[in-house]
Design an enzyme around this catalytic site. Structure first.
Site, PDB file in Angstrom:
ATOM      1  CD  GLU A  31      39.201  43.275  38.939  1.00 21.98           C
ATOM      2  OE1 GLU A  31      38.879  42.134  38.523  1.00 21.98           O
ATOM      3  OE2 GLU A  31      39.787  43.453  40.011  1.00 21.98           O
ATOM      4  CG  ASN A  45      35.442  35.794  39.967  1.00 19.46           C
ATOM      5  OD1 ASN A  45      34.292  36.097  40.248  1.00 19.46           O
ATOM      6  ND2 ASN A  45      36.175  35.033  40.751  1.00 19.46           N
ATOM      7  CB  ILE A  46      34.090  33.758  33.950  1.00 19.83           C
ATOM      8  CG1 ILE A  46      33.057  34.891  33.954  1.00 19.83           C
ATOM      9  CG2 ILE A  46      33.496  32.482  33.344  1.00 19.83           C
ATOM     10  CD1 ILE A  46      32.726  35.429  32.553  1.00 19.83           C
ATOM     11  CD  GLU A  47      37.418  30.704  40.083  1.00 18.31           C
ATOM     12  OE1 GLU A  47      37.115  29.547  40.447  1.00 18.31           O
ATOM     13  OE2 GLU A  47      37.956  31.550  40.840  1.00 18.31           O
ATOM     14  CB  CYS A  58      45.271  40.321  39.296  1.00 15.30           C
ATOM     15  SG  CYS A  58      44.842  40.236  37.549  1.00 15.30           S
TER      16      CYS A  58
HETATM   17  N1  THU Z   1      39.945  37.811  40.788  1.00 16.05           N
HETATM   18  C1  THU Z   1      39.221  38.820  40.213  1.00 16.05           C
HETATM   19  O1  THU Z   1      38.215  38.557  39.521  1.00 16.05           O
HETATM   20  N2  THU Z   1      39.618  40.084  40.414  1.00 16.05           N
HETATM   21  C2  THU Z   1      40.603  40.462  41.273  1.00 16.05           C
HETATM   22  O2  THU Z   1      40.812  41.651  41.459  1.00 16.05           O
HETATM   23  C3  THU Z   1      41.374  39.443  41.985  1.00 16.05           C
HETATM   24  C4  THU Z   1      41.154  38.057  41.544  1.00 16.05           C
HETATM   25  C5  THU Z   1      39.453  36.436  40.652  1.00 16.05           C
HETATM   26  C6  THU Z   1      40.255  35.509  39.802  1.00 16.05           C
HETATM   27  C7  THU Z   1      39.860  34.164  40.395  1.00 16.05           C
HETATM   28  O3  THU Z   1      38.642  33.755  39.808  1.00 16.05           O
HETATM   29  C8  THU Z   1      39.601  34.450  41.856  1.00 16.05           C
HETATM   30  O4  THU Z   1      39.396  35.845  41.940  1.00 16.05           O
HETATM   31  C9  THU Z   1      40.727  34.044  42.773  1.00 16.05           C
HETATM   32  O5  THU Z   1      41.925  34.556  42.370  1.00 16.05           O
END
Ligand code: THU
Length: 141
Positions: free
Chosen positions: A55, A42-44, A89
């Site tokens: 994913e 994940n990259i915020e 998600c």
């Molecule tokens: N996130 C994912 O990368 N994959 C998931 O299956 C659930 C959520 C990330 C998005 C965000 O960076 C962090 O988790 C919190 O929601």
């Protein structure tokens, strides 16, 4: 099926996670038909909504390399052994559904020993897939 390697690669993906806002680190590993494994994290964003999940990072890496057929996906997170299994998600489920069949196994792992396997079709029942567009889809191929 032995999921060790795919789970290991998902943890490798998680090492690259950029999650300074949520502190929730996620890793994914997508197995392509030829055996290649594409990892993702994940990259915020400080603006929050541009954030991309692990994913979809893995999927974008694979598709941008020309891969469109996938056999399995593993997902891990920093919730790890203490938390629950991390499940994709809604946005990721839809995007995975674009390329992966309902029968594709999704491995929700806390560790190599502790995981659950669900099918994509169970995560997105009666999903809206590209086949629903019929002829329109042919234009994009
Ligand atoms: N996130 C994912 O990368 N994959 C998931 O299956 C659930 C959520 C990330 C998005 C965000 O960076 C962090 O988790 C919190 O929601």
């Amino acid at each position: 099926m032995n999921w060790d390697r795919l789970i290991e690669k998902a943890f490798e993906g998680m090492e690259k996670s950029y999650a300074p806002y949520s502190g929730f680190r996620v890793g994914a590993a997508l197995l392509a038909k030829d055996g290649e494994i594409y990892t993702g994290c994940n990259i915020e964003s400080c603006a929050y909504s541009p954030t991309i999940c692990a994913e979809r990072t893995a999927l974008a890496k694979a598709v941008s390399e020309g891969e469109r057929v996938f056999k399995a996906l593993a997902i891990v997170s920093s919730a790890g052994v203490d938390g629950g299994y991390t499940s994709p998600c809604g946005v990721c489920r839809q995007m995975l559904f674009e390329f992966c069949g309902e029968e594709m196994p999704v491995v929700l792992a806390k560790s190599k020993q502790d995981y659950q396997v669900v099918l994509l079709g169970e995560l997105l029942p009666r999903g809206f897939g590209p086949d629903k567009l019929g002829k329109e889809r042919a234009k994009c191929e």
